[in-house]
Write an enzyme that holds these catalytic residues in place. Sequence first.
Site, PDB file in Angstrom:
ATOM      1  N   HIS A 381      66.422  30.239 -79.821  1.00 12.16           N
ATOM      2  CA  HIS A 381      66.191  31.473 -79.260  1.00 12.16           C
ATOM      3  C   HIS A 381      66.134  32.623 -80.509  1.00 12.16           C
ATOM      4  O   HIS A 381      64.972  33.533 -80.208  1.00 12.16           O
ATOM      5  CB  HIS A 381      67.542  31.814 -78.416  1.00 12.16           C
ATOM      6  CG  HIS A 381      67.318  33.136 -77.599  1.00 12.16           C
ATOM      7  ND1 HIS A 381      67.324  33.068 -76.339  1.00 12.16           N
ATOM      8  CD2 HIS A 381      67.660  34.182 -78.080  1.00 12.16           C
ATOM      9  CE1 HIS A 381      67.219  34.442 -75.949  1.00 12.16           C
ATOM     10  NE2 HIS A 381      67.315  35.099 -77.159  1.00 12.16           N
ATOM     11  N   GLU A 382      66.917  32.688 -81.375  1.00 11.83           N
ATOM     12  CA  GLU A 382      66.947  33.876 -82.198  1.00 11.83           C
ATOM     13  C   GLU A 382      65.728  33.759 -83.133  1.00 11.83           C
ATOM     14  O   GLU A 382      65.168  34.691 -83.479  1.00 11.83           O
ATOM     15  CB  GLU A 382      68.145  33.983 -82.931  1.00 11.83           C
ATOM     16  CG  GLU A 382      69.389  34.105 -82.358  1.00 11.83           C
ATOM     17  CD  GLU A 382      69.422  35.174 -81.355  1.00 11.83           C
ATOM     18  OE1 GLU A 382      68.728  36.200 -81.626  1.00 11.83           O
ATOM     19  OE2 GLU A 382      70.332  35.187 -80.435  1.00 11.83           O
ATOM     20  N   HIS A 385      62.558  34.964 -81.359  1.00 15.54           N
ATOM     21  CA  HIS A 385      62.341  36.461 -81.637  1.00 15.54           C
ATOM     22  C   HIS A 385      61.576  36.783 -82.722  1.00 15.54           C
ATOM     23  O   HIS A 385      60.861  37.580 -82.709  1.00 15.54           O
ATOM     24  CB  HIS A 385      63.990  37.110 -81.481  1.00 15.54           C
ATOM     25  CG  HIS A 385      64.393  37.269 -80.018  1.00 15.54           C
ATOM     26  ND1 HIS A 385      63.678  37.556 -79.060  1.00 15.54           N
ATOM     27  CD2 HIS A 385      65.558  36.997 -79.633  1.00 15.54           C
ATOM     28  CE1 HIS A 385      64.629  37.504 -77.941  1.00 15.54           C
ATOM     29  NE2 HIS A 385      65.725  37.090 -78.344  1.00 15.54           N
ATOM     30  N   TYR A 396      61.011  45.930 -76.240  1.00 12.44           N
ATOM     31  CA  TYR A 396      62.307  45.330 -75.621  1.00 12.44           C
ATOM     32  C   TYR A 396      62.686  46.169 -74.552  1.00 12.44           C
ATOM     33  O   TYR A 396      63.993  46.694 -74.932  1.00 12.44           O
ATOM     34  CB  TYR A 396      63.006  45.100 -76.777  1.00 12.44           C
ATOM     35  CG  TYR A 396      64.467  43.989 -76.585  1.00 12.44           C
ATOM     36  CD1 TYR A 396      64.002  42.925 -76.011  1.00 12.44           C
ATOM     37  CD2 TYR A 396      65.689  44.615 -76.645  1.00 12.44           C
ATOM     38  CE1 TYR A 396      65.252  41.920 -75.678  1.00 12.44           C
ATOM     39  CE2 TYR A 396      66.589  43.798 -76.375  1.00 12.44           C
ATOM     40  CZ  TYR A 396      66.273  42.379 -76.086  1.00 12.44           C
ATOM     41  OH  TYR A 396      67.507  41.529 -75.594  1.00 12.44           O
ATOM     42  N   GLU A 405      62.659  38.188 -73.897  1.00  8.98           N
ATOM     43  CA  GLU A 405      64.082  37.297 -73.887  1.00  8.98           C
ATOM     44  C   GLU A 405      63.776  35.928 -73.121  1.00  8.98           C
ATOM     45  O   GLU A 405      64.146  34.555 -73.363  1.00  8.98           O
ATOM     46  CB  GLU A 405      64.984  37.934 -72.868  1.00  8.98           C
ATOM     47  CG  GLU A 405      65.985  38.818 -73.632  1.00  8.98           C
ATOM     48  CD  GLU A 405      66.699  38.136 -74.753  1.00  8.98           C
ATOM     49  OE1 GLU A 405      67.303  37.095 -74.385  1.00  8.98           O
ATOM     50  OE2 GLU A 405      66.786  38.774 -75.798  1.00  8.98           O
ATOM     51  N   ASP A 479      71.066  47.136 -69.150  1.00  3.05           N
ATOM     52  CA  ASP A 479      70.553  46.043 -69.944  1.00  3.05           C
ATOM     53  C   ASP A 479      68.922  46.330 -70.144  1.00  3.05           C
ATOM     54  O   ASP A 479      68.274  45.716 -70.085  1.00  3.05           O
ATOM     55  CB  ASP A 479      70.445  44.970 -68.966  1.00  3.05           C
ATOM     56  CG  ASP A 479      70.128  43.391 -69.693  1.00  3.05           C
ATOM     57  OD1 ASP A 479      70.247  43.543 -71.039  1.00  3.05           O
ATOM     58  OD2 ASP A 479      69.523  42.732 -69.048  1.00  3.05           O
ATOM     59  N   HIS A 484      67.682  40.835 -69.908  1.00  4.64           N
ATOM     60  CA  HIS A 484      68.415  39.649 -69.799  1.00  4.64           C
ATOM     61  C   HIS A 484      68.405  39.173 -68.397  1.00  4.64           C
ATOM     62  O   HIS A 484      68.097  37.863 -68.287  1.00  4.64           O
ATOM     63  CB  HIS A 484      69.746  39.645 -70.561  1.00  4.64           C
ATOM     64  CG  HIS A 484      69.973  39.794 -72.022  1.00  4.64           C
ATOM     65  ND1 HIS A 484      69.784  41.040 -72.549  1.00  4.64           N
ATOM     66  CD2 HIS A 484      69.622  38.865 -72.927  1.00  4.64           C
ATOM     67  CE1 HIS A 484      69.833  40.988 -73.826  1.00  4.64           C
ATOM     68  NE2 HIS A 484      69.989  39.703 -74.266  1.00  4.64           N
TER      69      HIS A 484
END
Length: 574
Positions: A381-382, A385, A396, A405, A479, A484
């Site tokens: 996931h990271e 990004h 974002y 996301e 958020d 998310h």
Amino acid sequence: MKKKNFTKKVILPTALALSVTFTGFSPLSTYAAIQTETNEVIWQAPKGLNKEEVVQAYLQDQLKDQPQPKARSSKKNVNQFKIIDEQVDKQIGTTHMKTVEQINGVPVYGSGQTISLDEDLNVYASIGEVNNELVKVNINTTPTITEEEAESQAKAAIENEIGAIKDYDGIETDLMVFPKNDEYHLTYLVKASTSIPEPGYFHYFIDAHTGEVQHHFNALHSAEPETETVSARGLDLLGKMQNFNATKNIETGKTHLYSLETVKNRSVPIHTYDAQRMGETPFILLSALLGFTGFEVETASNFFYDPAAISAQQNSIKVNKYYQNVHDRNSLDNDGMKIISTVHIGEKWNNAAWNGKQMLYGDGDGSYFSSLAGALDVAGHEMTHGVITNTANLTYEGESGALNESIADIFGVLAENHSKAEEDKNWVIGEDVYTPNIPGDGGLRSLENPKDNSLHPNYGMKDNAYPDHYDDRYLGELDKGGVHINSSINNKAAYLIAEGGDHYGTTVNGIGSDKLGKILYKALTVYLVPSSNFTEMREAMVQSARDLYPDRNGEPSAETAAVMAAYDSIGVLE
């Protein structure tokens, strides 16, 4: 976040960031040049033009019915569209041109289009909104204050927010036209990275005439010694003995958690550091001038004793291999950039993040999370990004942030499953590290069944659960506009494309994870632009499916049909 406010199964997405660098601001009143879901030419190119001229002519054609503006300033007006990237797909003979919109040569923040040309240079796909309002905008694009003055304003605002900062890790400043509340402002976009007293990747839009802060957000984003490669080993966070390459410093005799990983004859440096729990929540990315990213993970022998560091290193290697082998991508920037991870961030930090330059992993509190370095899908996931930053660079905030996301979640799952036996594969993010004392808790987010994971009632969501249909999306301001929360809508579509199923009365015939990954990767790297919304995500996925799996006899391929049906089922229509 104060954890006592929530049960273990209730998730506050802004705190459980699995975070990313860039946020953003959506363009204002616009006209979308959207192709129908066919492979037909949508704009016939005039004869005698080269591809750059075709793109400019096509985009200007979208504005041809607009009244001509009065002079915007004393400067001579320039073309509204600037070509910033070109990709050629030699396999199918197409060209993809990316543009940014501008006023008098100053780029408009969050704008962009992808224009796709066939081998005859005709336009067959167009993704990204064309802003018809820009032709009417009359602003002075000559700054009144200097870049240095803008940086000083941004620094003052940041330090007012988090306290005195001795050293910034890096500051970048660019002149931008920033759209806000149906108005356009000439601004300096100041991007500042900090570590102490608090981690941050701050974005400040400073009015270039008044010095006023127009918008801001935190986007948490030397000489080499003589060395030799050695074989090393150590236990990871799952208690498994890992054997791997490490690097020995000949002068000191110490061995470091660094290796040059070669896949397909391309080498990528992978390096893991230790923050030694510096600070309460900071990530360790100190002075860019010094290149400090934490402390070396080292041993006097060839045995490493830090399971978190070993897991982070091994997971980085596996995710890199996934991108290299499956998508032919050479590291996060596709140019062999060094992949850096830092573990032991803060005291019991329940988080992991990409800060624009590296991965950061907290140790967790042992109840809500165990060490986040232990999850391969979290690493995927990271690191994704980082791929997004270097491709579509989805802003974002709002729908583009939710897609940011979602794509990170999807590739996180695909990368992990690529390394697993068939019977161990799943569609859940973070199951190895979330609530470690509760077996079978369903992980952090489920792509298969988003509603399995709860949200705090304050969000006011249907069933207090993640949405799985566009009509149920979160529309509030928390958020960052639900980046998310609403990611789960596109996550569900991805699951259906791969595995199939019935959803809200629509049947999807799955095509498998491998084809999903190929279609999504092409959509991300070719078609999506910073401001892309859910509708444009559908367009990008459909066009990518058509590119890879062409129509036959005038009918969509099984792959394209699966994409269409999946997006129909979540309420994102053409």
